[in-house]
Motif scaffolding. Sequence first.
Motif, mmCIF file in Angstrom:
data_model
loop_
_atom_site.group_PDB
_atom_site.id
_atom_site.type_symbol
_atom_site.label_atom_id
_atom_site.label_comp_id
_atom_site.label_asym_id
_atom_site.label_seq_id
_atom_site.Cartn_x
_atom_site.Cartn_y
_atom_site.Cartn_z
ATOM 1 N N GLN A 74 0.831 -1.210 0.000
ATOM 2 C CA GLN A 74 0.000 0.000 0.000
ATOM 3 C C GLN A 74 0.863 1.257 0.000
ATOM 4 O OE1 GLN A 74 -2.171 1.028 3.605
ATOM 5 N NE2 GLN A 74 -4.015 1.344 2.372
ATOM 6 N N THR A 77 2.652 1.618 -3.325
ATOM 7 C CA THR A 77 1.713 2.022 -4.383
ATOM 8 C C THR A 77 1.524 3.529 -4.353
ATOM 9 O OG1 THR A 77 0.604 -0.115 -4.315
ATOM 10 C CG2 THR A 77 -0.643 1.708 -5.257
ATOM 11 N N VAL A 89 -3.319 1.035 -11.015
ATOM 12 C CA VAL A 89 -2.247 0.144 -10.531
ATOM 13 C C VAL A 89 -2.837 -1.246 -10.307
ATOM 14 C CG1 VAL A 89 -0.476 -0.248 -8.777
ATOM 15 C CG2 VAL A 89 -1.179 2.086 -9.298
ATOM 16 N N ILE A 91 -2.376 -4.836 -8.521
ATOM 17 C CA ILE A 91 -1.686 -5.560 -7.454
ATOM 18 C C ILE A 91 -1.957 -7.036 -7.727
ATOM 19 C CG2 ILE A 91 -1.467 -5.902 -4.960
ATOM 20 C CD1 ILE A 91 -0.778 -3.030 -5.958
ATOM 21 N N ILE A 110 3.476 -4.988 -7.972
ATOM 22 C CA ILE A 110 2.829 -3.677 -8.119
ATOM 23 C C ILE A 110 3.089 -3.265 -9.567
ATOM 24 C CG2 ILE A 110 2.779 -1.263 -7.376
ATOM 25 C CD1 ILE A 110 3.989 -2.182 -4.688
#
Length: 156
Positions: A74, A77, A89, A91, A110
């Motif tokens: 997180q 990102t 993005v 994941i 990522i």
Amino acid sequence: MSLYGHYDSQNIFALILRGEAPSYKVYEDADVLAFLDVFPQSLGHILVIPKECQARNILDVEPAVLGTMMSAVQQLTRVVLDELKPDGVQIVQFNGAAAGQTVYHIHIHIIPRWDGEGLGVHAKDRADPAELETLQARLVERIHSNRLASPMLERC
Ligand code: AMP
């Protein structure tokens, strides 16, 4: 078959963790290491791996380790969004060869995405080292300015 089995301590991510193979590190703390994918599917493709862990995939990993990984994902990102300004993005996390897994030390991808830009083929085209170094420096600098702990710049 590849979904189950013993952890191979010679896998490439284990070598990177022990400093026996090079990587383009962008972030490291006591629990996780993040580095650039050298066969990126997009600009800024990062891999996040747990350090003190011998999990091959999501079946093996301790839930607490998974939580620590996701927390780092997180934060990274946000760094990617701040620095590269993608439109989205992805994941991603693969388990077993049938699902696309090629390295058997659990990791999370990522993958920044831009409108109208396709995705590179998974684990296929090696990026230019000079471009990876430039990108590494940009992300490390951004991590510094976002005040994430202990970024590492050296290629080991
Ligand atoms: P997976 O296929 O989900 O197991 O992902 C493994 C990822 O590791 C792929 O995206 C590869 O491009 C990437 N990869 C393989 N070797 C290296 C390496 N030496 N350094 C950085 N990334 C790597």
